[in-house]
Design an enzyme around this catalytic site. Structure first.
Site, PDB file in Angstrom:
ATOM      1  N   CYS A 277       0.836  -1.119  -0.127  1.00  0.00           N
ATOM      2  CA  CYS A 277      -0.241   0.057  -0.056  1.00  0.00           C
ATOM      3  C   CYS A 277       0.888   1.191  -0.086  1.00  0.00           C
ATOM      4  O   CYS A 277       1.791   1.462   1.091  1.00  0.00           O
ATOM      5  CB  CYS A 277      -0.906  -0.070   1.222  1.00  0.00           C
TER       6      CYS A 277
ATOM      7  N   CYS B 255      -1.059   3.891  -6.424  1.00  0.00           N
ATOM      8  CA  CYS B 255      -1.884   3.275  -5.473  1.00  0.00           C
ATOM      9  C   CYS B 255      -2.092   1.766  -5.814  1.00  0.00           C
ATOM     10  O   CYS B 255      -2.379   1.367  -7.084  1.00  0.00           O
ATOM     11  CB  CYS B 255      -3.509   3.942  -5.239  1.00  0.00           C
TER      12      CYS B 255
HETATM   13  N1  DGL Z   1      -3.981   0.584  -1.494  1.00  0.00           N
HETATM   14  C1  DGL Z   1      -3.588   1.752  -0.984  1.00  0.00           C
HETATM   15  C2  DGL Z   1      -2.472   2.271  -1.754  1.00  0.00           C
HETATM   16  O1  DGL Z   1      -1.575   1.845  -2.229  1.00  0.00           O
HETATM   17  C3  DGL Z   1      -4.467   2.681  -0.435  1.00  0.00           C
HETATM   18  C4  DGL Z   1      -5.694   2.968  -0.733  1.00  0.00           C
HETATM   19  C5  DGL Z   1      -6.416   3.362   0.411  1.00  0.00           C
HETATM   20  O2  DGL Z   1      -6.785   2.613   1.254  1.00  0.00           O
HETATM   21  O3  DGL Z   1      -6.758   4.586   0.263  1.00  0.00           O
HETATM   22  O4  DGL Z   1      -2.358   3.612  -1.378  1.00  0.00           O
END
Ligand code: DGL
Length: 258
Positions: free
Chosen positions: A74, A183
């Site tokens: 993430c 993301c």
């Molecule tokens: N998948 C996540 C990222 O790479 C986070 C998305 C989120 O929860 O806002 O930032």
């Protein structure tokens, strides 16, 4: 730490499975445990302190299962919390950050676009990296609403197409030749994004780079597994339907409080 233990991976939800998939492709013999903290998604609008607390909760849960290293799948969690996690724990962490560097170095128009969460784009770590490429114009766009739609299983919905068009059209108009997906949820939108972007605009994400880094860390510090167990376990703290849909029937999804 036993090198036959699993690689732990966590994300705010289902998006980090795009990173799991790159790791699993490169290291098919390794056992993996994935945590989808979908109950707390999205992380992107939370404060740094809240994100750190959630990352600690996820790490503690993976440590209870004796993971040998942790991949923070993430960008929001990495850019806000990896420093604090590395200070608190002895287990090695690998994080994911937007692939600004390869985009900026390859760009011919010297204009690149980045789509990421608010938490990532406002983080010190991201701004430090972005600041290293002064000769490239970086068009930053928060992907408001995208993670919520992906978590709801609405990847191909009309709402998704409209949101993406509103975020990408200004970048097309500004003549970007690279779009960075900052993301881990967004790789699931690539087919939709390709319908909007002209063919000459390249899309890049960090999945394969994280997988290569994981392999290097196993080689240099942690050790490869020497069994052929290669089990992939997935935990979610909400309804597992969407996670099951994106993974397909082959994988074991466990619904649990964590
Ligand atoms: N998948 C996540 C990222 O790479 C986070 C998305 C989120 O929860 O806002 O930032």
């Amino acid at each position: 730490m036993d090198n036959n233990n699993a690689i732990g991976i966590f994300d705010s939800g289902i998006g980090g499975t795009s990173i799991w998939s790159a790791i699993h492709d490169l290291l098919p013999d390794e056992k993996t445990i994935y945590l989808a903290d979908s109950k707390n998604a999205p992380y992107g609008q939370k404060s740094k302190a809240q994100i750190i607390d959630l990352c600690i909760k996820n790490t503690d849960y993976l440590l209870q299962m004796d993971c040998k290293l942790i991949v923070i799948a993430c960008n929001t969690a990495t850019t806000n919390a990896i420093k604090e996690l590395r200070e608190k724990y002895t287990i090695p962490f690998i994080g994911i950050e937007p692939a600004i560097k390869p985009a900026a170095l390859s760009s011919k128009t010297k204009v690149i676009g980045i789509l990421a969460t608010q938490g990532t784009l406002t983080s010190d770590l991201f701004n430090k990296t972005a600041g290293m490429f002064q000769t490239t114009k970086i068009i930053e766009q928060v992907g408001h609403g995208l993670v919520q739609l992906i978590e709801a299983g609405e990847i191909n919905s009309e709402d998704m197409s409209l949101l993406l068009l509103s975020y990408l059209q200004p970048m097309i108009d500004a003549d970007i030749d690279y779009l960075v997906l900052g993301c881990s949820h967004y790789p699931y939108l690539i087919p939709q994004i390709k319908k909007i972007l002209p063919d000459h605009i390249h899309i890049i994400d960090s999945g394969e780079a994280v997988a290569r880094q994981t392999k290097n860390l196993l080689r240099e510090q942690v050790g490869f597994t020497n069994t052929k167990e290669n089990e992939s376990l997935f935990y979610t703290n909400t309804n597992p339907t969407v996670l099951k849909d994106i993974l397909g029937k082959k994988y074991n999804v466990i619904e649990k409080e964590f």
